[in-house]
Design a protein around this motif. Structure first.
Motif, short mmCIF file in Angstrom:
data_model
loop_
_atom_site.label_atom_id
_atom_site.label_comp_id
_atom_site.label_asym_id
_atom_site.label_seq_id
_atom_site.Cartn_x
_atom_site.Cartn_y
_atom_site.Cartn_z
N LEU A 83 0.59 -1.60 0.34
CA LEU A 83 0.13 0.44 -0.42
C LEU A 83 0.67 1.20 -0.27
O LEU A 83 0.70 2.18 -0.48
N LEU A 84 2.21 1.30 1.02
CA LEU A 84 2.88 2.35 0.42
C LEU A 84 3.27 2.76 -0.53
O LEU A 84 3.51 3.75 -0.77
N GLU A 85 4.12 1.92 -0.82
CA GLU A 85 4.46 1.87 -2.53
C GLU A 85 3.32 2.31 -4.01
O GLU A 85 3.84 3.08 -4.33
N VAL A 86 2.41 1.94 -3.45
CA VAL A 86 1.40 1.91 -4.44
C VAL A 86 0.87 3.80 -4.34
O VAL A 86 0.88 4.82 -5.25
N VAL A 87 0.83 4.12 -2.92
CA VAL A 87 0.32 5.57 -2.61
C VAL A 87 1.45 6.51 -2.95
O VAL A 87 1.38 7.40 -3.49
N GLY A 88 2.96 5.97 -2.88
CA GLY A 88 4.17 6.64 -3.03
C GLY A 88 4.25 7.41 -5.13
O GLY A 88 4.51 7.89 -5.11
N GLN A 89 3.63 6.48 -5.33
CA GLN A 89 3.60 6.48 -7.18
C GLN A 89 2.15 7.29 -7.63
O GLN A 89 2.24 8.05 -8.80
N THR A 90 1.15 7.51 -6.47
CA THR A 90 0.74 8.82 -6.69
C THR A 90 1.26 10.34 -6.12
O THR A 90 2.25 10.26 -5.96
N ASP A 91 0.69 11.43 -7.12
CA ASP A 91 1.14 12.62 -6.47
C ASP A 91 -0.04 13.47 -5.53
O ASP A 91 0.14 14.18 -5.43
N ARG A 92 0.14 12.62 -4.23
CA ARG A 92 -1.06 13.00 -4.14
C ARG A 92 -0.61 13.21 -2.70
O ARG A 92 0.38 12.15 -2.44
N ALA A 93 -0.70 14.00 -1.30
CA ALA A 93 -0.28 14.25 -0.37
C ALA A 93 -0.50 12.87 0.68
O ALA A 93 -1.51 12.39 0.12
N VAL A 94 -0.03 12.43 1.19
CA VAL A 94 0.18 10.68 2.25
C VAL A 94 0.26 12.10 3.52
O VAL A 94 1.20 12.64 4.12
N LEU A 95 -0.93 11.21 4.76
CA LEU A 95 -1.00 11.47 5.62
C LEU A 95 -0.77 9.59 6.51
O LEU A 95 -1.41 9.29 5.99
N LEU A 96 1.29 9.76 6.73
CA LEU A 96 1.11 8.97 7.78
C LEU A 96 0.76 7.80 9.33
O LEU A 96 1.41 8.86 10.18
N LYS A 97 0.00 7.63 9.95
CA LYS A 97 -0.38 7.43 10.87
C LYS A 97 0.45 6.23 10.97
O LYS A 97 0.69 5.50 11.00
N ARG A 98 0.64 6.28 12.77
CA ARG A 98 1.65 5.35 13.83
C ARG A 98 1.27 4.32 13.79
O ARG A 98 0.46 4.84 14.52
N GLY A 99 1.74 3.51 13.45
CA GLY A 99 1.22 1.97 14.45
C GLY A 99 1.30 1.50 15.68
O GLY A 99 2.14 2.18 16.68
N PRO A 100 -0.27 1.07 16.55
CA PRO A 100 0.47 1.46 18.00
C PRO A 100 0.49 0.53 18.75
O PRO A 100 1.54 1.25 20.08
N SER A 101 1.53 -0.49 17.26
CA SER A 101 2.80 -0.77 18.38
C SER A 101 4.26 -0.66 17.47
O SER A 101 4.82 -1.73 18.15
N ALA A 102 4.63 -0.15 16.62
CA ALA A 102 5.25 0.60 15.90
C ALA A 102 6.25 1.56 16.46
O ALA A 102 5.96 2.36 17.63
N THR A 103 7.56 1.34 16.62
CA THR A 103 8.40 2.39 16.96
C THR A 103 8.90 3.34 16.12
O THR A 103 8.77 2.82 14.66
N ILE A 104 9.67 4.38 16.51
CA ILE A 104 9.37 5.97 15.51
C ILE A 104 10.46 5.50 14.31
O ILE A 104 10.11 5.66 12.91
#
Ligand code: PEP
Ligand code: MN
Length: 337
Positions: free
Chosen positions: A193-214
């Protein structure tokens, strides 16, 4: 590695170094700063590569990037990134406010909310049309119909639309309507999903996973950046801890820490971060005090009857008060709002 070009290096010299980087089998990302241009050279490289690049015309120095995330790192770009999407600008002196319901429910609901938050000073409209729900039996969103209603609300108010995309196959559809593609906490490590969103020209708001480190959050952002999309905002929305008095635990030290590590703007979500409407205003103010570049807040005309996250949604009056209070905090920390 990064190839730091000399102040005033010519375009030919920059183009030449991009070719040299690519000839070494590395991927190049050119980052044009106001002071000077740097070329990030990403990939497995040999020790001799550094020496050979150092000899290029117009090159000031070649350095190793220590951080595991490369393009997101302040080592590569010290200047702060400002993400712009329609009415929304995140990362500059002004603190952005993205507000709206958890889910789009009807035309009257989304248009009334858009008008109310716009009047109070919000600069972006949030609203989920595709909802990632913990239970398959919960309301899943209005899907494309919801996207159309968001477009209507944008037409009525001029507010940029921030809406979630939950699957790679939905990205082109959501991007037709959205100004900002939200990648939710549950999908932070959905790398396709991140790769496909990265191929668009739309801005992205990426939320932190509840158990993900910085570091994991920054590496997730790196997927979007590496796919060619530089317009990424990071969102702290709370992590899972042993604590039960809040839905999640909202660690605001994330904000200054991310500002040290990355040039990307940082947004705070006090709604999911607390899970209680009566805790949202204080944590919104605290987010601004901590230096957030933006807030994302859930607002609903009738929180009691909301189809999702009503318990953490502000009504119009509470939102207007929160906005006014945040603005006073913003001024105290030398920001606008
Ligand atoms: C939301 O923004 O409504 C949402 C589902 O958020 P998160 O992904 O942070 O849980
Ligand atoms: Mn929600």
């Amino acid at each position: 590695m990064i190839v730091v070009m000399k102040h005033g290096a010519s375009q030919e010299e920059i183009d030449h170094m991009v070719r040299r980087v690519e000839d070494l089998g590395l991927k190049s990302h050119v980052i044009v700063g106001t002071e000077r241009t740097v070329i990030a050279a990403i990939g497995e490289h040999r020790t001799t590569d550094k020496q050979s690049l150092e000899r290029g015309a117009g090159v000031d120095e070649v350095m190793h990037i220590l951080a595991p995330y490369k393009v997101a790192s302040t080592e590569v770009k010290a200047e702060r990134t400002v993400v712009r999407a329609g009415s929304l600008s995140v990362g500059g002196r002004a603190v952005a406010m993205i507000a709206g319901p958890c889910s789009v429910e009807s035309e009257s609901q989304i248009v009334a909310t858009a008008k109310a938050v716009h009047a109070a000073g919000a600069t972006g409209l949030r609203g989920g049309a595709f909802k990632p729900r913990t239970s398959p039996y919960s309301f899943q969103g209005l899907k494309e119909e919801g996207l159309k209603l968001l477009a209507t609300a944008r037409q009525e108010t001029g507010l940029a639309v921030v809406t979630e995309v939950v699957a790679a196959e939905d990205v082109s559809l959501v991007a037709e309507y959205a100004d900002v593609l939200q990648v939710g906490a549950r999908n932070m490590q959905n790398y396709r999903l991140l790769e496909v969103v990265g191929q668009t020209d739309r801005a992205v708001l990426l939320k932190r996973g509840p158990s993900a480190t910085i570091d994991e959050l920054l590496l997730a952002a790196e997927y979007v950046l590496d796919a060619g999309n530089p317009n990424v905002m990071l969102c702290e929305r709370g992590v899972r801890t042993f604590e039960e008095h809040t839905r999640f635990t909202l660690p605001l030290a994330t904000v200054p820490f991310l500002h040290q590590k990355t040039h990307l703007p940082v947004v705070v979500d006090p709604s999911h971060g607390t899970g209680h409407a009566d805790l949202v205003p204080a944590m919104a103010r605290a987010g601004v005090a901590a230096g957030a570049d933006g807030l994302i807040v859930e607002v609903h005309p009738d929180p009691e009857n909301a189809l999702s996250d009503g318990y953490q949604s502000l009504d119009f009056q509470q939102f207007a008060q929160t906005m006014a209070d945040c603005r006073r905090v913003a001024h105290a920390v030398e920001r606008e709002m």
